[in-house]
Design an enzyme around this catalytic site. Structure first.
Site, PDB file in Angstrom:
ATOM      1  NE  ARG A 119      -4.116   1.778   1.032  1.00 47.94           N
ATOM      2  CZ  ARG A 119      -5.163   2.045   0.258  1.00 47.94           C
ATOM      3  NH1 ARG A 119      -5.196   1.675  -1.016  1.00 47.94           N
ATOM      4  NH2 ARG A 119      -6.208   2.673   0.766  1.00 47.94           N
ATOM      5  CB  THR A 388      -9.541  -0.704  -7.301  1.00 43.79           C
ATOM      6  OG1 THR A 388      -9.472   0.464  -6.519  1.00 43.79           O
ATOM      7  CG2 THR A 388      -8.910  -1.863  -6.589  1.00 43.79           C
ATOM      8  CB  THR A 406      -6.292   0.754  -6.056  1.00 46.64           C
ATOM      9  OG1 THR A 406      -7.216   1.775  -6.414  1.00 46.64           O
ATOM     10  CG2 THR A 406      -5.660   1.126  -4.734  1.00 46.64           C
ATOM     11  CG  ASN A 408      -8.830   6.180  -4.320  1.00 54.62           C
ATOM     12  OD1 ASN A 408      -9.610   5.236  -4.140  1.00 54.62           O
ATOM     13  ND2 ASN A 408      -8.922   7.298  -3.640  1.00 54.62           N
ATOM     14  CG  ASP A 430      -8.655   4.986   0.062  1.00 53.81           C
ATOM     15  OD1 ASP A 430      -9.769   5.400  -0.295  1.00 53.81           O
ATOM     16  OD2 ASP A 430      -8.058   4.074  -0.531  1.00 53.81           O
ATOM     17  CB  SER A 459      -6.987  -0.475   1.527  1.00 56.53           C
ATOM     18  OG  SER A 459      -7.520  -1.092   0.378  1.00 56.53           O
ATOM     19  N   GLY A 481     -13.870  -1.355  -6.412  1.00 57.85           N
ATOM     20  CA  GLY A 481     -15.130  -0.678  -6.086  1.00 57.85           C
ATOM     21  C   GLY A 481     -15.181  -0.080  -4.691  1.00 57.85           C
ATOM     22  N   GLY A 482     -14.032   0.349  -4.166  1.00 59.61           N
ATOM     23  CA  GLY A 482     -14.041   0.998  -2.856  1.00 59.61           C
ATOM     24  C   GLY A 482     -14.620   0.066  -1.806  1.00 59.61           C
TER      25      GLY A 482
HETATM   26  O1  DON Z   1      -8.119   0.987  -1.193  1.00 61.13           O
HETATM   27  C1  DON Z   1      -9.300   1.240  -1.314  1.00 61.13           C
HETATM   28  O2  DON Z   1     -10.157   0.786  -0.596  1.00 61.13           O
HETATM   29  C2  DON Z   1      -9.741   2.165  -2.444  1.00 61.13           C
HETATM   30  N1  DON Z   1      -8.677   3.039  -2.796  1.00 61.13           N
HETATM   31  C3  DON Z   1     -10.197   1.335  -3.591  1.00 61.13           C
HETATM   32  C4  DON Z   1     -10.689   2.187  -4.743  1.00 61.13           C
HETATM   33  C5  DON Z   1     -11.478   1.433  -5.736  1.00 61.13           C
HETATM   34  O3  DON Z   1     -11.752   0.280  -5.598  1.00 61.13           O
HETATM   35  C6  DON Z   1     -11.966   2.224  -6.888  1.00 61.13           C
HETATM   36  N2  DON Z   1     -12.333   1.363  -7.974  1.00 61.13           N
HETATM   37  N3  DON Z   1     -13.244   1.127  -8.568  1.00 61.13           N
END
Ligand code: DON
Length: 578
Positions: A119, A388, A406, A408, A430, A459, A481-482
């Protein structure tokens, strides 16, 4: 009845193999065909790709092919994961990256497990309130532009994974990515549209000259080459990560930061280290999970959620109000803990109880059968007591790798390192910019995840490996997808274990999401019966139907080999194997 399916059509010899709905390996229970509402956009009973020996599933077909090529050359799953990761940086720059970070969960065929945390970290010049303006409000600098980037971990991480577990020389592993950057790839509608959608993000920075020549995205059918990125990959292939963190690539990053007013210094780059961690090992109804510990919240949150569900009751029918109530109430509780208590373990003490069955049993007792509880009430009660990409790999030896990486947002912060040819992340968003203020995913987080120099931002990435009750590899999964990554990954696991779905059904099934705040249940539109939604409302859930809940890429062991699939919600991905 046997259906026949064509595999590997785009890359390897075409072969017809039986699609097996009832494997005779007793450790793999027969699959039961799912039923989805007629209004749902995906059909039940479709087929995933099949490969008898080895496979890569990714959001990018080109990157999956690069990884599969390495598998075919005799590389192991880690070689293939690294090859896929670098190929993603070239052919899928909306999310694949050298300027971001990620997590890798590994399970070797001999039973050894490992988790690598690469990370990003906050630059040394970062500070707790750096995104709070004089008016007390959070400014937009954590999501776009030079101040949004954490110190990239991707190159150090992928090379460290290769150093410890790879089997082929690094130059061979990076050859497919180098070829793609040097010779280019043919632009398809997915790439064209992706760059077009992120034009506003890219056009203000140096990437404009490569990605927006003549002020427009690369034309469909044209060949897209990236000579600067090719030089960077060649330098890494020749000299290793040191070229990126101390050599001429570090110079380019620091120069870009100085030009644009960013924070990452040469000292930040020289200090960056990936960290090997003990994966979280948990169980769910006799199956075993191997998942990512903090600094990602993914493994902890999925473990807490599944532990709560296991303690709460036997699984209810898929898509019923009882099932949605159970899954979303468990998710709500697990996210309350996530948002308040998790952070970089070098900076905060993560409570061990979050992954314990005893703790989950106590929380399961707080879930009523008939009524939703508001998050605000629960949060105090419990305290007292886009971009991501995920890829999954298996090799012919039975080793498995789950990786999520990712930057982000789509194309990260938009800032592009001139001369070195890649985008930098906007991962600083984040962190908790200000307690009580939502980030771009609507997550409201606490001070455990406050910004501090050298700290990893929390994350939701959830690369996960599942073993069947006999301890054999069953599933390799994860998503983009966050916070919805946690929903998609856990629901694929539930669909496979609780509802005995095939991989294709488990991936195509409609999804739900509850992240505690906002205090609501998101359902994918058309995926759930209207009567069920009405019943959830009566129970006190605030339900809304919107969008897609994350995009996953997974591989499942079946009789005679593996099935693999990129999410039907995504475009342009594939599972490729041999
Ligand atoms: O690490 C994380 O949780 C976020 N930065 C992930 C971002 C993400 O999945 C965006 N994508 N679609």
């Amino acid at each position: 009845m046997k259906k026949f399916l064509i595999i590997g059509a785009s890359f390897f010899a075409i072969a017809a193999v039986p699609f097996l709905s009832a494997p005779d390996d007793p450790a793999i229970p027969p699959r039961v065909r799912a039923t989805f509402p007629a209004s749902w956009r995906f059909q039940a009973g479709t087929s995933a790709s099949f490969a008898p020996h080895a496979m890569v599933a990714s959001d990018s077909r080109i990157a999956a092919e690069a990884g599969a090529e390495i598998l075919k050359q005799g590389g192991n799953a880690v070689d293939a994961a690294v090859a896929t990761g670098f190929a993603l940086a070239v052919a899928y720059p909306e999310a694949g990256n050298l300027g971001g970070g990620g997590y890798m969960v590994i399970r070797l065929a001999d039973g050894r497990v490992a988790a690598l945390d690469y990370r990003e970290v906050a630059p040394l010049a970062a500070s707790r309130d750096m995104y709070v303006g004089a008016d007390g409000k959070v400014n937009g600098e954590s999501v776009i532009g030079p101040k949004a980037s954490g110190v990239p971990g991707a190159v150090a991480g992928m090379l460290e994974a290769h150093r410890r577990y790879g089997s082929l020389p690094i130059a061979k592993v990076l050859a497919p990515a180098l070829g793609l950057a040097t010779d280019g790839f043919i632009v398809d509608s997915v790439f064209n549209r992706s760059v077009g959608q992120a034009k506003y993000r890219i056009e203000n920075f140096a990437g404009r000259a490569t990605f927006l020549k003549s002020d427009a995205p690369p034309a469909i059918g044209s060949r897209f080459t990236q000579p600067a990125l090719a030089r960077t990959i060649k330098l890494i292939a020749d000299s290793g990560a040191v070229a990126f963190y101390r050599g001429s690539i570090a110079d380019s990053i620091a120069a870009e930061m100085q030009r644009s007013g960013g924070l990452i210094s040469k000292e930040d780059l020289a200090r960056y280290r990936p960290v090997w961690r003990q994966p979280i090992r948990s169980s769910y109804r006799g199956y075993s999970l191997i998942s990512m510990p903090p600094s990602s919240s993914g493994g902890t949150t999925i473990t807490e959620m599944l532990n709560i569900l296991e303690a709460y009751s036997e699984p209810a029918k898929f898509g019923s109000a009882d099932e949605i109530h159970a899954v979303t109430s468990a998710s709500q509780r697990a996210f309350i803990d996530r948002n308040a208590k998790l952070g970089d373990p070098s900076f905060v003490k993560v409570p061990a109880e979050l992954t314990s069955k005893t703790y989950a049993r106590a929380i399961a007792k707080t879930i009523s059968r008939h009524r939703a509880d508001p998050t605000t009430g629960l949060a105090s009660q419990i305290r007292e007591g886009n971009e991501t990409t995920h890829y999954s790999v298996v090799d012919r030896f039975g080793n498995a790798v789950a990786t999520t990486t990712t930057i982000n947002d789509l194309y990260g912060s938009g800032v592009y390192v001139s001369g070195a040819g890649f985008f930098l992340n906007d991962e600083m968003d984040d962190f908790t910019s200000k307690p009580g203020t939502p980030n771009m995913f609507g997550l409201i987080q606490g001070s455990a995840n406050a910004i501090a120099p050298g700290k990893r931002m929390l994350s939701a990435m959830s690369p996960t490996i599942v073993l069947d009750p006999k301890g054999q590899l069953l599933l390799v999964a994860g998503a983009r997808g966050g916070p919805r990554i946690i929903a998609a990954t856990s629901q694929i696991i539930l669909n496979v274990i609780d509802h005995r779905m095939s991989l294709a059904d488990a991936m195509s099934a409609p999804r739900m999401h509850h992240q505690s705040l906002p205090d609501s249940v998101q359902l994918e539109p058309g995926g759930f019966d209207k009567a069920v939604i009405a019943r959830l409302g009566e129970m006190g859930h605030f339900v809304y139907e919107r969008g897609g809940v994350a995009g996953a890429a997974a591989i499942m062991r079946v009789k005679g080999g593996y099935e693999g699939m990129d999410d039907p919600r995504s475009r342009g991905g594939a599972a490729v194997g041999y």
